[in-house]
Motif scaffolding. Structure first.
Motif, PDB file in Angstrom:
ATOM      1  N   SER A 103       1.320   6.942  -6.734  1.00  0.00           N
ATOM      2  CA  SER A 103       0.168   7.752  -7.178  1.00  0.00           C
ATOM      3  C   SER A 103       0.365   9.223  -6.796  1.00  0.00           C
ATOM      4  O   SER A 103       0.002  10.111  -7.577  1.00  0.00           O
ATOM      5  CB  SER A 103      -1.142   7.206  -6.610  1.00  0.00           C
ATOM      6  OG  SER A 103      -1.087   7.177  -5.222  1.00  0.00           O
TER       7      SER A 103
ATOM      8  N   ASN B  15       2.062   2.028  -3.422  1.00  0.00           N
ATOM      9  CA  ASN B  15       0.931   2.539  -4.197  1.00  0.00           C
ATOM     10  C   ASN B  15       0.705   4.034  -3.917  1.00  0.00           C
ATOM     11  O   ASN B  15       0.523   4.839  -4.840  1.00  0.00           O
ATOM     12  CB  ASN B  15      -0.311   1.723  -3.802  1.00  0.00           C
ATOM     13  CG  ASN B  15      -1.531   2.144  -4.571  1.00  0.00           C
ATOM     14  OD1 ASN B  15      -2.001   3.242  -4.376  1.00  0.00           O
ATOM     15  ND2 ASN B  15      -2.022   1.278  -5.435  1.00  0.00           N
ATOM     16  N   VAL B  16       0.757   4.403  -2.635  1.00  0.00           N
ATOM     17  CA  VAL B  16       0.537   5.813  -2.248  1.00  0.00           C
ATOM     18  C   VAL B  16       1.650   6.690  -2.816  1.00  0.00           C
ATOM     19  O   VAL B  16       1.383   7.759  -3.395  1.00  0.00           O
ATOM     20  CB  VAL B  16       0.474   5.949  -0.698  1.00  0.00           C
ATOM     21  CG1 VAL B  16       0.538   7.415  -0.280  1.00  0.00           C
ATOM     22  CG2 VAL B  16      -0.789   5.310  -0.162  1.00  0.00           C
TER      23      VAL B  16
ATOM     24  N   TYR C  71       0.823  -1.212   0.000  1.00  0.00           N
ATOM     25  CA  TYR C  71       0.000   0.000   0.000  1.00  0.00           C
ATOM     26  C   TYR C  71       0.861   1.269   0.000  1.00  0.00           C
ATOM     27  O   TYR C  71       0.509   2.266  -0.614  1.00  0.00           O
ATOM     28  CB  TYR C  71      -0.942   0.005   1.202  1.00  0.00           C
ATOM     29  CG  TYR C  71      -1.988  -1.064   1.109  1.00  0.00           C
ATOM     30  CD1 TYR C  71      -3.038  -0.957   0.205  1.00  0.00           C
ATOM     31  CD2 TYR C  71      -1.906  -2.205   1.905  1.00  0.00           C
ATOM     32  CE1 TYR C  71      -4.009  -1.948   0.113  1.00  0.00           C
ATOM     33  CE2 TYR C  71      -2.862  -3.202   1.821  1.00  0.00           C
ATOM     34  CZ  TYR C  71      -3.915  -3.071   0.919  1.00  0.00           C
ATOM     35  OH  TYR C  71      -4.853  -4.053   0.817  1.00  0.00           O
ATOM     36  N   GLY C  72       1.981   1.237   0.712  1.00  0.00           N
ATOM     37  CA  GLY C  72       2.884   2.393   0.778  1.00  0.00           C
ATOM     38  C   GLY C  72       3.413   2.742  -0.603  1.00  0.00           C
ATOM     39  O   GLY C  72       3.425   3.908  -1.006  1.00  0.00           O
TER      40      GLY C  72
END
Lengths: 238, 146
Positions: free
Chosen positions: B21, B17-18, B14-15
């Protein structure tokens, strides 16, 4: 969108129950009143350019105080989890809180229309630059609110959120302006300094609506709102 | 059998991905701002069109390929030293028109700079900034080989 509007309405109402919001509003209007009074003298131009320019400086300190509790308070009191049990996405919450704070800013700004009435009573002000000044100050208010909301999403402490937001706003508003006026800059560094909020806003204050400046404020506001959504989402997987 | 994600794996997934993006959104915003600055669209809302340059002036500025520096030299009376509030007010009143003229001049120079790529502008108050004036004279002398 309607869910964001519901959150915005709730947020706007909560501002009117908060003593801090009233203090910030009173401080803003008091400072603007003093600055206007100082400029409202015989021989001075019948314009609001000076007051518009000063407003940005005042807002660097006032908006972080208004926005410091938007998310930090939800984290510290644990109400965010309750809020997320409703059929809402993180974007709805962030957009709603942003709209709520922007609407409160509009309420805060509304009494300054009295200055326009006073100018019209004693002279013949050019209304074009006054209109563009208000357009600009609304865009500045939107950007500053987005920064305040982002800083509020980073911490549980409202004080830390406010101090961080003031530091960020200082960095993007006052530092580039200071660098451009104190030292002769050329080429690349001149272009970097021209990206400062105050430099971008100065055109609105003098009566020019530049599409590039409008795009700048909308884009940077959008970036900070996006980052806020990402920070809020990260609470799920951390 | 399904193996649950470890905390470290979740952070990485998730990190990353953040981070990716966020970088993409910031880059996109920078590109949009840059593209908007390439074709400036400006509305001059002043009644007298104070900041609107004539088409002839605009074409001269835009066609100019060499670096040009436009410097305005002016003398704005300095406020009296140790003046009382009333004296200061009277001084401001008597010099308001001159200050306004200098302001319009500075704004106009800023318009020249915003319209042309090779234009550098400056406005020097010779009473307030004598060192800057001296530096300019030296620069001109050097340029002309005097």
């Amino acid at each position: 969108m309607s869910r964001s509007v519901t959150i915005a309405r709730r947020e706007l109402a909560s501002f009117f129950y908060s003593p801090i919001a009233y203090v910030a509003m009173a401080l803003f209007l008091l400072l603007c009143g003093i600055l206007f009074w100082d400029d409202f003298q015989p021989g001075q131009p019948v314009a609001m350019r000076t007051i518009f320019e000063w407003m940005v400086w005042v807002l660097v300190f006032v908006i972080p105080v208004l926005c410091m509790g938007l998310l930090a308070q939800e984290w510290s009191t644990g109400t965010f989890e309750t809020l997320m049990t409703a059929p809402l996405s993180e974007s709805d919450v962030v957009l709603g809180k942003f709209l709520g704070s922007l609407l409160f800013f509009v309420f805060m700004l509304a009494p300054t229309l009295l200055y326009v009435a006073l100018l019209a009573m004693y002279g013949r002000p050019d209304l074009g630059p006054i209109f563009s000044g208000y357009v600009g100050i609304l865009l500045v208010g939107g950007l500053f609110s987005a920064v305040g909301l982002f800083c509020s999403s980073l911490t549980r402490s409202q004080v830390v959120a406010a101090v961080t937001a003031v530091a960020v706003l200082f960095l993007i508003t006052i530092v580039p302006w200071w660098a451009a006026t104190r030292t002769p800059l050329a080429g690349f560094w001149r272009k970097v300094a021209d990206q400062g909020v105050f430099t971008r806003y100065a055109d609105f204050a003098k009566g020019i609506i530049d599409a590039g400046n409008v795009v700048f404020f909308v884009a940077v506001t959008g970036v900070f709102l996006f980052l806020t959504v990402k920070v809020v989402e990260s609470r799920r997987w951390k | 059998m399904e193996v649950s994600e470890s905390q470290r794996q979740r952070w990485l997934k998730y990190g990353a991905n953040v981070v990716v993006s966020s970088i993409l959104v910031i880059a996109l915003a920078a590109v949009v701002i840059y593209l908007a600055s390439l074709r400036p669209r400006r509305i001059d809302t002043t009644a007298g069109g104070l900041y609107s340059l004539r088409p002839q002036t605009l074409s001269v500025i835009r066609d100019n390929s060499k670096p040009v520096k436009i410097v305005s030299l002016h003398k704005l009376p300095q406020p009296p030293r140790d003046a009382t509030r009333d004296e200061m007010r009277a001084w401001e009143e008597s010099n308001a028109e001159a200050a306004q003229r200098v302001q319009v001049l500075r704004d106009l120079l800023a318009e020249y700079r915003s319209k042309g790529r090779n234009i550098e502008v400056d406005a020097i108050d010779t009473l307030k900034e004598p060192a800057k004036e001296d530096a300019l004279i030296r620069e001109v002398e050097q340029e002309l080989g005097l």
